[in-house]
Design an enzyme around this catalytic site. Structure first.
Site, PDB file in Angstrom:
ATOM      1  CG  MET A  20      16.842  -2.201   7.760  1.00 39.40           C
ATOM      2  SD  MET A  20      18.020  -3.362   7.031  1.00 39.40           S
ATOM      3  CE  MET A  20      17.827  -4.764   8.123  1.00 39.40           C
ATOM      4  NE  ARG A  21       7.433  -1.110   6.302  1.00 36.60           N
ATOM      5  CZ  ARG A  21       7.603   0.193   6.077  1.00 36.60           C
ATOM      6  NH1 ARG A  21       7.951   0.606   4.879  1.00 36.60           N
ATOM      7  NH2 ARG A  21       7.441   1.065   7.047  1.00 36.60           N
TER       8      ARG A  21
END
Length: 663
Positions: A275-276
């Site tokens: 999800m970065r």
């Protein structure tokens, strides 16, 4: 001190300028990785950014640059009183050298005072100096892995932790992280690439007018640095004011549901891990809106954020080129650009972002040997046939057995052969030759204990002097120079056979990448040998040279070995601590030049006489085998493995490993 080159005077490199400015507006974006060929003003642009950053207020005398308005409660120089008076200074740019030690990066404890007096005497490192400024790492791809890990951990957490011999120190470390690299010298691992917020590719302009302007400005700067800087002062002041205004506007920027949905859909469509990427895109789009003076994030902000935040996150293995399919990006943004929620049960817009169709940079699904079947009438040429064969595609790579250099080395940290390193298991102790970095506590106590009465010890504390300190010796793993010597002669030219050979070498290259080796490539065919790739950290370059390798002609085995010997001789002068592993990929035949067999044997004995570790990958096939590769391995003083035995899951290879260890 030389006047810094003005940021506004850097010609071209629009993406680089924008990425740096966005991080100046919002440091939470996560920094910039600048990739590009040499001589493209990467370092110039980064260093020039410093003059654009607003001054910072600091607590007087604090070595950790605490903000007087909200000082760090855990500051080692604290506690500081909040709201007290402060002084202002320009923002710093701290440069981390490639050869820096861990102590230089995170700081060092005075072990002698810690043991004798029980105090935390801490000398701050570069992370403390860069707090609230810029930390610049030139050639970040050449930095040791454990230093990159420490650096990125500090950047992600906003703090640096030093844990040594039971003594713990923590301090704030929030900075704008900028790394530059030349991909020709090797790539960063994908998991490290992901830790940089944005990435940009820079290249020299091919437009004559722009190149003329670059030269003109550089010469003008060299003639009169102060006058050149004064000429651009007004533009720099305007950019500086715009950064300040964007910072003030940033908290008011609204990231609406439509833009957030576009961000999530884009990351899903390009199948980035974790999800970065979503978070970085959101922060970048918000900073773009603030930079433009808007309070709403638009689709154009999301698109630009994707172009900066996603290309390096698409890289899944060392041979994948970073990049983004802009047509696919536009299609995804258009599909999810409405205010209404998309149909969750619809076929379009799922995580595959296009029905699972591969993008133009993904290649065909079948990359094995069957992708390039032999054409009708093509067969294996007879040994000595002079006709050149067109390059064939490599077979699917596989996980290889671990090939290592015997003995214990002292080379750069890696993951291949045993070595004395700064990190690893403790094997003993010695007197420190320079600054103490890893204390061996038990050995230090043993050295100090016999002298306590003579030193007048009266209390419970141990009287320790510098001569008592002992450095821990540790054993870990090092990276080696893996030099491939590949037979490209006519006897290897059959398509199916050469495809398997290239697949094996490609597998070994992947293994070298994972073990942080340098690699080189020597090929021989016809009447001579050539260095297809000098020793480098770029496994990508080796794979590209391998893919285009032509075959055909006689087999000048001796020429290949002698050329490899020359490469190693030169490399020992450049990097004497890095040990070499020579991997000869051949069927063992020697047909080029006068007395080819005898000459090849004499060349091989040079390696044995110098103790150079070697492995011969036997490519001979067919029902009748001459065993020439095994004889070559004997002359080299190395070992021979077949293509099947090279596989990590090969039973024959496992048995051979057991027998070798038993011997």
């Amino acid at each position: 001190m030389t006047t810094p080159f003005p940021f506004t005077a850097v010609v071209g490199q629009d993406d680089l300028r924008l990425a740096l400015l966005l991080n100046a507006v919002s440091p939470s974006v996560g920094g910039v990785l600048v990739r590009g060929e040499k001589g493209t003003a990467k370092s110039t642009a980064v260093r020039a950014l410093t003059s654009l950053l607003p001054e910072v207020a600091v607590v007087p005398g604090c070595r950790f640059s605490c903000d007087p308005a909200s000082p760090d409660p855990g500051c080692p120089d604290g506690p500081h009183e909040g709201g007290g008076g402060g002084t202002s200074r320009p923002a710093r740019m701290v440069e981390l050298p490639v050869g820096a030690s861990e102590d230089r990066l995170v700081g060092a404890l005075d072990i002698e005072r810690a043991l004798a007096e029980g105090v935390k005497a801490f000398e701050p490192g570069l992370l403390a100096a860069a707090h609230r400024g810029i930390l610049y790492v030139d050639e970040v791809n050449l930095l040791h892995d454990h230093l990159v890990d420490l650096l990125l951990d500090a950047a992600a957490m906003g703090a640096s932790y030093v844990e040594r011999e039971g003594v713990s120190v923590r301090h704030a470390a929030r900075f704008l992280l900028v790394g530059t690299m030349n991909p020709e010298e090797g790539e960063l691992r994908p998991q490290l690439l992901d830790r940089f917020g944005l990435t940009v590719e820079v290249a020299a302009s091919r437009e004559p007018d722009q190149r003329v302007e670059v030269v003109r400005r550089r010469l003008a700067y060299d003639d009169d640095p102060a006058g050149f800087a004064a000429r651009w002062a007004d533009e720099e002041a305007a950019v500086r004011q715009r950064i300040v205004a964007a910072r003030e506007l940033l908290p008011s920027v609204r990231l609406g549901d439509a833009a957030l949905r576009q961000i999530a859909a884009t990351c899903a469509a390009f199948e980035v891990d974790g999800m970065r990427a979503d978070i970085v895109m959101a922060r970048t789009a918000t900073a773009l809106a603030a930079w433009a003076g808007r309070t709403d994030v638009l689709a154009e902000d999301v698109r630009q954020a994707a172009l900066l935040a996603l290309p390096h996150r698409r890289r899944r293995n060392p041979f994948d080129a970073p990049g983004l399919d802009e047509d696919k990006l536009d299609q995804t943004l258009e599909e999810f650009g409405g205010d209404d929620d998309p149909d969750p049960d619809g076929d379009g817009g799922g995580p595959g972002g296009g029905g699972g169709q591969p993008g133009p940079d993904e290649g065909p699904a079948d990359g094995g040997a069957g992708a390039a079947p032999p054409e009708a009438g093509e067969g294996e040429p007879a040994p000595g046939e002079a006709g050149e064969q067109s390059p064939v595609r490599a077979a699917e790579p596989f996980r290889t057995r671990v090939l290592s250099v015997p003995g214990i080395g002292e080379g750069a940290a890696g993951r291949r052969s045993r070595a004395r390193t700064e990190h690893g298991r403790t094997t003993g102790a010695r007197r420190p030759e320079g600054a103490l970095t890893k204390l061996h506590l038990a050995a230090t106590v043993r050295a100090a204990a016999p002298h306590q009465r003579a030193r007048g010890r009266s209390g419970r504390g141990l009287v320790v002097r510098r001569d008592d300190l002992r450095q821990a010796t540790r054993e870990g793993r090092e990276g080696n120079l893996v030099l491939f010597v590949v037979d490209a002669s006519g006897s290897m030219a059959a398509r199916q056979r050469m495809s398997a050979v290239k697949g094996a070498v490609l597998s070994l290259l992947l293994d070298a990448y994972q073990r942080r080796d340098k690699v080189g490539l020597v090929t021989f065919r016809g009447s001579a040998a050539e260095v297809a790739l000098p020793p480098t950290s770029s496994v990508d370059a080796a794979a590209a040279r391998l893919e285009s390798l032509p075959t055909g002609g006689r087999t000048p085995l001796a020429a290949g070995l002698l050329k490899a010997h020359d490469v190693l001789r030169v490399e020992r002068l450049r990097d004497p601590a890095r040990r070499a592993l020579v991997v000869v990929v051949t069927d063992g035949r020697a047909t080029g030049g006068p007395e080819p067999v005898a000459l090849a044997a004499r060349a091989a004995r040079l390696f044995a006489a110098e103790g150079i570790a070697s492995v011969v990958v036997d490519c001979e096939s067919g029902p009748v085998r001459l065993g020439l590769a095994g004889q070559l391995a004997g002359e080299l003083g190395g070992t021979a493995v077949t293509l099947d035995e090279l596989r990590a899951d090969s039973i024959a290879g496992l048995v051979k490993d057991v027998q070798r260890r038993a011997a």
